[in-house]
Design a protein around this motif. Structure first.
Motif, PDB file in Angstrom:
ATOM      1  N   PRO A   1      -7.351   2.907  -3.508  1.00 34.59           N
ATOM      2  CA  PRO A   1      -7.017   1.596  -2.944  1.00 34.59           C
ATOM      3  C   PRO A   1      -7.979   1.217  -1.837  1.00 34.59           C
ATOM      4  O   PRO A   1      -8.580   2.080  -1.181  1.00 34.59           O
TER       5      PRO A   1
ATOM      6  N   LEU B   1       0.834  -1.199   0.000  1.00 36.82           N
ATOM      7  CA  LEU B   1       0.000   0.000   0.000  1.00 36.82           C
ATOM      8  C   LEU B   1       0.871   1.253   0.000  1.00 36.82           C
ATOM      9  O   LEU B   1       0.619   2.196  -0.753  1.00 36.82           O
TER      10      LEU B   1
ATOM     11  N   LEU C   1      -5.362  -2.670  -5.203  1.00 37.69           N
ATOM     12  CA  LEU C   1      -4.713  -1.459  -5.705  1.00 37.69           C
ATOM     13  C   LEU C   1      -5.195  -1.198  -7.125  1.00 37.69           C
ATOM     14  O   LEU C   1      -5.062  -2.073  -7.995  1.00 37.69           O
TER      15      LEU C   1
END
Length: 294
Positions: free
Chosen positions: A155, A34, A282
């Protein structure tokens, strides 16, 4: 997830009881990809001066926010969304006040439904989060979430989705039969809604990947027993009760089963692994070949 027509309701006492086990189970490993994808989420780089906007879906009493806010850098503004105003008030007042680097964290409570989640609603959102939510959704609701997140290039981090696999030590001959009935109960039709239950993670992987997202998953099992005896006892009662609701014919056999298991729990002789999966989606490609950055 609480409140709403046809949606499960969870008592604040249950959410409080499970919070420590939830925190221990969530997969911090997913924060690395992330952070790689979004420099604003990386503590080794300069935080976004405008701060992060994080939307927590089905926030309950806010345990996901309490776990994650202190692991992310920079100023943060959390949008805590749930159906239950009592839960929301607890969540908003118990959020951390500072981020990983000491910058301020603020929060606002929003009474809302997933039906309102659209790409335009996520236009200024840095991250969508949820904990123990995906298995309570229908396939249509999951598709709506995946469509909104990918269209907004936002995300999404979903923690603690059940997989349907439970391991109890020592083994009992009824374990598998109760687990199968419980999993069928998790996939039940409730108020006209067909719940995904243990099928949620593969369904989410497919829904996000079909829209071009990169999906990373990580095991996040509860490890119960020992100091978690109170949680183990409540989980056992709920697990067996749901199995009985799905298959009433199990009731006679499960009376003795539950008594044996509770006695073992009280004696510190019972171990339980309740398997979950954490999922990070993502938008777009991720990795060395695609480069990083959102």
């Amino acid at each position: 997830m609480t409140g709403g027509v046809g949606r499960p309701r969870f008592a604040p006492q249950w959410l409080a009881l499970r919070e420590r086990a939830d925190a221990a189970a969530r997969a911090p490993e997913l924060l690395r990809p992330l952070r790689d994808w979004s420099p604003a989420l990386d503590p080794d780089r300069m935080p976004d001066p405008d701060g992060l906007v994080i939307r927590d879906l089905g926030c309950g009493t806010g345990s996901m926010g309490r776990w994650l806010a202190v692991r992310l850098p920079g100023p943060q503004h959390w949008i805590l969304q749930d159906h239950d105003p009592v839960m929301l008030s607890r969540a908003a007042t118990r959020m951390p006040s500072t981020a990983a680097d000491g910058r301020p964290v603020t929060a606002v409570a929003v009474l809302g439904d997933l039906a309102a989640l659209t790409a335009s609603a996520l236009a200024d959102t840095s991250l969508v989060t949820a904990s123990a939510l995906l298995d309570l959704l229908t396939r249509e609701e999951l598709e709506r979430v995946a469509a909104a997140c990918t269209a907004a290039r936002c995300p999404a981090l979903f923690a603690l989705s059940v997989t349907g696999r439970v391991e109890l030590t020592p083994h009992d001959p009824l374990d598998a039969e109760i687990a199968a009935a419980f999993n069928a109960h998790q996939r039940r039709t409730d108020g006209g809604r067909r719940l995904l239950g243990p099928d949620a993670v593969p369904a989410a992987v497919e829904a996000f990947e079909r829209r071009g997202a990169t999906v990373v998953t990580q095991a996040s099992p509860w490890r119960l027993g020992g100091p978690e005896c109170a949680l183990t006892e409540q989980w056992l009662r709920g697990w067996v009760s749901a199995a009985r609701a799905q298959r009433p014919g199990l009731a006679p056999a499960t009376d003795a089963y539950l008594r044996r298991r509770l006695e073992a729990c009280a004696a510190g002789e019972l171990g339980v692994a309740v398997h979950h999966t954490d999922l990070l989606a993502l938008p777009g490609p991720y990795g060395a070949e695609a480069g990083t950055g959102g």
